[in-house]
Scaffold this motif. Structure first.
Motif: not given
Lengths: 199, 251
Positions: A99-105, A124-130, A132-138
């Protein structure tokens, strides 16, 4: 996605994140419980409430009036973002694309469903901008390869957590055995009575 | 330490908790929302549990066992304030009573957590978390409905005005007031009332409700010396109905 579980139909799926629509009745709030210190939070169900703080006070007795609890939190159902739901031997992580990263996390809490019909449990916890990105990082950081059927991502700043001082709400809970039907030993009493009648 | 003074304090607290616990339990199955029905019933149960703890302290001071004390006295032998015995009426009144009473109760136990009577101080520290939730519940509802719609604000305002004279009756002086204060058992009703007013004012100021000038509110006293409204005896009759069928039964 259609499901016989009404909660699933109520939840938005990740692909269609929309602004919240006004409701013509009380909305639902999802309730997560930490049964003991150190145990992961798990999803317990939902309450109806006019806002987040009301949801918190109503969830406390609805979901933690028996057994043990060390902490509780609630979040608007519309702030829970869900991945597609899979079945059989399809691991949902395999369907998640980058997922593409947007501004800010911000911080996201990630929940997984590792068995159909069971509750979602904190992964667990992740840092992400959206979300969608949080799930992709997970997928890259929290995926252990074990079977997972569904992922939830919840932005932490949307959550009404229990504060440190509030944890004393549940101190006397283990003593309230009178709320547990098994404490009355109805079966034993019936057995005794029937034996007395027989004798 | 003066036992008479201590017993008087314990009786009025225990009777308040028992009677309001019973009253609030009358909402079970009839609450305005399923979730609220459960929450209000649970808190009613907490109140009965707290009254049991206080009656148990009284038993240790030589009084009869808690069941006998709870179920066999007549109305004129109860020391609860009249606020707690009033009928539930509509939910707005029950909520306002819950707010006014539990604010006082939480502050009273907070004061008692420093009491020189250690068993009472221990109990106060133990139930602090329960009371904290009760007041959070009350404050959240009052802020919610006290700012929601013209109807909810109007209903709460009327109930507030009806309940206030009875709420001031919580702080009816004991004949032993000075002894309790000088023996460091309890800081006294006047101190409690002052703290209660501050707390009530701070919550109400976050709503569209208004408090009348306190000077204009005439307190309704009498409950602490066994003078009650006509509503208490029927409550006691109903509460003790099953117990009286067979007082020696084991449950």
């Amino acid at each position: 996605m259609n499901s016989i579980d009404p909660r699933v139909n109520r939840l938005p799926i990740v692909e269609i994140v929309k602004p919240k629509a006004p409701l013509d009745q009380f909305g639902t709030y999802e309730v997560f419980v930490e049964p003991k210190p150190g145990k992961p939070f798990q999803h317990e169900g939902a309450v109806h409430a006019p806002n987040l703080e009301m949801a918190y006070i109503l969830a406390k007795e609805t979901f933690t009036r028996r057994f043990t609890c060390s902490s509780l939190y609630v979040v608007d159902t519309r702030d829970v973002f869900v991945s597609p739901l899979t079945e059989g031997d399809q691991n949902v992580f395999d369907l998640i694309e980058e997922s593409e990263s947007a501004n800010g996390t911000s911080d996201f809490e990630i929940y997984q469903l590792s068995k159909r019909g069971k509750q979602h449990v904190f992964l667990g916890s992740v840092k992400a901008s959206t979300p969608q990105e949080a799930i992709a990082i997970a997928k890259t950081k929290l995926n252990t390869g074990k079977m997972v059927y569904n992922i939830w991502a919840i932005e932490a700043n949307k959550i009404r957590f229990t504060t440190e001082e509030e944890k004393e709400y549940w101190i006397t809970l283990p003593e309230k055995k009178f709320r547990d039907a098994s404490n009355y030993k109805g079966g034993d009493k019936l057995k005794q009575f029937l034996e007395k009648v027989k004798a | 330490m003066n036992n008479q003074a201590l017993k008087e304090l314990l009786y009025k607290m225990a009777d308040d908790q028992l009677i309001l616990g019973h009253r609030n339990s009358e909402w079970t199955g009839m609450g305005p929302l399923l979730e609220e029905d459960i929450a209000f019933s649970s808190m009613a149960q907490d109140k009965i549990g707290q009254s049991l703890a206080l009656y148990t302290l009284l038993q240790e001071l030589g009084e009869r066992d808690p069941d006998t004390v709870a179920f066999t006295r007549n109305a004129n032998q109860f020391h609860n304030c009249q606020l707690v015995e009033l009928p539930n009426q509509e939910y707005d009144f029950s909520l306002i009573r819950h707010f006014l009473f539990d604010t006082a109760e939480a502050l009273r136990f907070e004061m008692l957590s420093e009491s020189s009577y250690e068993p009472l101080a221990q109990l106060a520290r133990k139930i602090r978390g329960e009371l904290r939730y009760h007041t959070l519940h009350a404050n959240t509802w009052i802020k919610q409905l006290g700012t929601a719609t013209p109807e909810s604000i109007d209903r709460l305002q009327k109930s507030l005005e009806n309940a206030l004279p009875f709420a001031l009756g919580i702080f009816e002086h004991s004949p032993h007031e000075q002894e309790l204060i000088s023996s460091n058992i309890f800081l006294g009703e006047e101190t409690l009332k002052k703290r209660w007013k501050e707390k009530v004012e701070s919550v109400i100021s976050q709503t569209d409700l208004t408090l009348p000038d306190w000077i204009l509110v005439e307190p309704t006293f009498g409950g602490r010396i066994g003078e009650h409204t006509a509503h208490l005896q029927p409550l006691l009759d109903e509460m003790s109905e099953v117990f009286k069928i067979d007082p020696t039964a084991e449950w």
